[in-house]
Scaffold this active site. Sequence first.
Site, mmCIF file in Angstrom:
data_model
loop_
_atom_site.group_PDB
_atom_site.id
_atom_site.type_symbol
_atom_site.label_atom_id
_atom_site.label_comp_id
_atom_site.label_asym_id
_atom_site.label_seq_id
_atom_site.Cartn_x
_atom_site.Cartn_y
_atom_site.Cartn_z
ATOM 1 N N LYS A 68 -71.852 -3.544 -7.733
ATOM 2 C CA LYS A 68 -72.595 -4.664 -8.337
ATOM 3 C C LYS A 68 -73.951 -4.893 -7.669
ATOM 4 O O LYS A 68 -74.918 -5.255 -8.341
ATOM 5 C CB LYS A 68 -71.738 -5.928 -8.330
ATOM 6 C CG LYS A 68 -70.547 -5.821 -9.296
ATOM 7 C CD LYS A 68 -69.761 -7.108 -9.380
ATOM 8 C CE LYS A 68 -68.570 -6.934 -10.321
ATOM 9 N NZ LYS A 68 -67.799 -8.167 -10.500
ATOM 10 N N ASP A 105 -70.023 -13.156 -14.284
ATOM 11 C CA ASP A 105 -68.679 -13.438 -13.761
ATOM 12 C C ASP A 105 -68.394 -14.943 -13.670
ATOM 13 O O ASP A 105 -67.324 -15.410 -14.055
ATOM 14 C CB ASP A 105 -68.506 -12.815 -12.361
ATOM 15 C CG ASP A 105 -68.228 -11.318 -12.416
ATOM 16 O OD1 ASP A 105 -67.729 -10.836 -13.441
ATOM 17 O OD2 ASP A 105 -68.509 -10.635 -11.418
HETATM 18 P P1 NDP Z 1 -65.137 -8.554 -2.009
HETATM 19 O O1 NDP Z 1 -64.687 -7.275 -1.394
HETATM 20 O O2 NDP Z 1 -66.585 -8.828 -2.155
HETATM 21 O O3 NDP Z 1 -64.503 -9.789 -1.178
HETATM 22 C C1 NDP Z 1 -63.155 -9.763 -0.803
HETATM 23 C C2 NDP Z 1 -62.760 -11.105 -0.199
HETATM 24 O O4 NDP Z 1 -61.342 -11.083 0.022
HETATM 25 C C3 NDP Z 1 -63.404 -11.392 1.174
HETATM 26 O O5 NDP Z 1 -63.639 -12.778 1.270
HETATM 27 C C4 NDP Z 1 -62.304 -10.948 2.155
HETATM 28 O O6 NDP Z 1 -62.350 -11.620 3.395
HETATM 29 C C5 NDP Z 1 -61.076 -11.395 1.402
HETATM 30 N N1 NDP Z 1 -59.867 -10.658 1.793
HETATM 31 C C6 NDP Z 1 -59.602 -9.354 1.604
HETATM 32 N N2 NDP Z 1 -58.367 -9.051 2.065
HETATM 33 C C7 NDP Z 1 -57.854 -10.210 2.547
HETATM 34 C C8 NDP Z 1 -56.604 -10.543 3.144
HETATM 35 N N3 NDP Z 1 -55.652 -9.620 3.344
HETATM 36 N N4 NDP Z 1 -56.396 -11.817 3.528
HETATM 37 C C9 NDP Z 1 -57.351 -12.758 3.334
HETATM 38 N N5 NDP Z 1 -58.558 -12.501 2.763
HETATM 39 C C10 NDP Z 1 -58.792 -11.235 2.370
HETATM 40 O O7 NDP Z 1 -64.391 -8.598 -3.424
HETATM 41 P P2 NDP Z 1 -64.858 -9.406 -4.734
HETATM 42 O O8 NDP Z 1 -65.342 -10.735 -4.303
HETATM 43 O O9 NDP Z 1 -65.742 -8.570 -5.559
HETATM 44 O O10 NDP Z 1 -63.475 -9.530 -5.550
HETATM 45 C C11 NDP Z 1 -62.462 -10.442 -5.159
HETATM 46 C C12 NDP Z 1 -61.349 -10.444 -6.199
HETATM 47 O O11 NDP Z 1 -61.849 -10.976 -7.420
HETATM 48 C C13 NDP Z 1 -60.788 -9.060 -6.514
HETATM 49 O O12 NDP Z 1 -59.392 -9.147 -6.579
HETATM 50 C C14 NDP Z 1 -61.373 -8.738 -7.861
HETATM 51 O O13 NDP Z 1 -60.538 -7.894 -8.626
HETATM 52 C C15 NDP Z 1 -61.466 -10.121 -8.480
HETATM 53 N N6 NDP Z 1 -62.460 -10.205 -9.562
HETATM 54 C C16 NDP Z 1 -62.031 -10.521 -10.811
HETATM 55 C C17 NDP Z 1 -62.919 -10.599 -11.864
HETATM 56 C C18 NDP Z 1 -62.415 -10.950 -13.233
HETATM 57 O O14 NDP Z 1 -63.145 -10.753 -14.221
HETATM 58 N N7 NDP Z 1 -61.214 -11.491 -13.362
HETATM 59 C C19 NDP Z 1 -64.356 -10.349 -11.677
HETATM 60 C C20 NDP Z 1 -64.713 -10.076 -10.305
HETATM 61 C C21 NDP Z 1 -63.785 -9.989 -9.300
HETATM 62 P P3 NDP Z 1 -63.224 -11.055 4.616
HETATM 63 O O15 NDP Z 1 -64.610 -11.572 4.414
HETATM 64 O O16 NDP Z 1 -62.533 -11.603 5.804
HETATM 65 O O17 NDP Z 1 -63.145 -9.541 4.547
#
Ligand code: NDP
Length: 278
Positions: A68, A105
Site C-alpha cells: 500500500k 479502507d
Molecule cells: P500491519 O502489519 O500494518 O499492522 C499490524 C498490527 O497488528 C500492528 O499494530 C501490530 O503490532 C499488530 N500485531 C501483529 N501481531 C500481533 C500480535 N500477535 N499481538 C498483538 N498485536 C499484533 O497490518 P494492517 O494494519 O495492514 O492490517 C491489520 C489487519 O487488518 C489485517 O488482519 C488485515 O487483513 C486487516 N485489514 C482488513 C481490511 C478489510 O477490508 N477488511 C482492509 C485492511 C486491512 P506491532 O506494532 O506491535 O507489530
Amino acid sequence: MPAVRRYAVFGHPIAHSLSPRLHALFAEQTGVALEYGAIDAAPDEFTSVVRAFFMHGGRGANVTLPHKAAAFALADVHTLTAQRLGVANVLTALPGGRIEAESNDGAGMLADMRGRFGFDPREHEVLLLGAGGAARASGFALLDAGARRLTIANRTPARAQALATALSEPERVNTAAWDALDRCAAFDLIINATSAGVQHAALALPRSLVQTRTFAYDLSYGPAARPFVEWAQAAGCATASDGLGMLVETAAASFERWHGVRPDVDAAFKAIRAGTRP
Ligand code: NDP
C-alpha cells in the site's frame, strides 16, 4: 468490438484474495464487461509490474499487503485521503497516462458499520487495537465520523504513540498500555486492527472493556477474526463482527470509481459470506 477493460488486484501473496470474485459478481450484476486478474508481485518488482500493467492498457488496480505504501509512492496524483495516510489501496488510470492513488479502507469500514449494523461512531468512546496501516485508516475515519474519544493500544507502545501524534487531535486521542487494558473503562466500540488473528495468535483482552452496548469489530475476516469475535461474544458485547463487509464496501467503492455504477453490495456480501465465516 471495444477492447475488454483490464483490472487487477496486486499483493504478495495474493491467491487468498476475494477481490477477483467480488469484481466478477459486481460485473455480472451491472452488465459491465471487464477482465479482473490477481497478480502476485514481490516487493522489489511491484512498481515495475504495476507500471507495465497500466502502460499495456490496465485501467485500475486494487492493492493489498504489503504494497500500500509503494502504491502511494508510484502514483502521480493523490486524493486527499491518500495524502493524509501516505498509502493507497486503489490505483486508477487517468487521461495522459497518469495514475491516481486513493485509500478507501476507512470509508469502507464506516459504510459497513453504518449500513449493515446501523452503528454510527459519532459521540462514542472507541478503543482501537493496533497501530499499523489499517489502524491508521480507521483512526482518521473514526475521528472524521465524530467519535468522542479514541484510545489506541498497541503491542509496541511507540507505534501507538506515533499514530496518536499523526492523528493530531490530542483532545480526542490518547493511548493505553497494551498490558494494562484492565485499567481502562468500558468502550462503546472496540476495533481489532491487529493482524494477530491472521497469524493465529489470540489476544488476551479483559472483559472489563465491554459493557452491554459494546460493538466489537475485527478488520480481518473469516477464520482470522474468529478468536476476537468469540471473545467479544463471551464477554457480552451487543454485536461482534469480522471485517468482511468492509472488504466488500471497499471493493464496491473502487468498482464505482472505475465504472460509474454502484453495485448491489448486500447481494454481493451475502454471496461471499456463504463461504467466508469467522
Ligand atoms: P500491519 O502489519 O500494518 O499492522 C499490524 C498490527 O497488528 C500492528 O499494530 C501490530 O503490532 C499488530 N500485531 C501483529 N501481531 C500481533 C500480535 N500477535 N499481538 C498483538 N498485536 C499484533 O497490518 P494492517 O494494519 O495492514 O492490517 C491489520 C489487519 O487488518 C489485517 O488482519 C488485515 O487483513 C486487516 N485489514 C482488513 C481490511 C478489510 O477490508 N477488511 C482492509 C485492511 C486491512 P506491532 O506494532 O506491535 O507489530
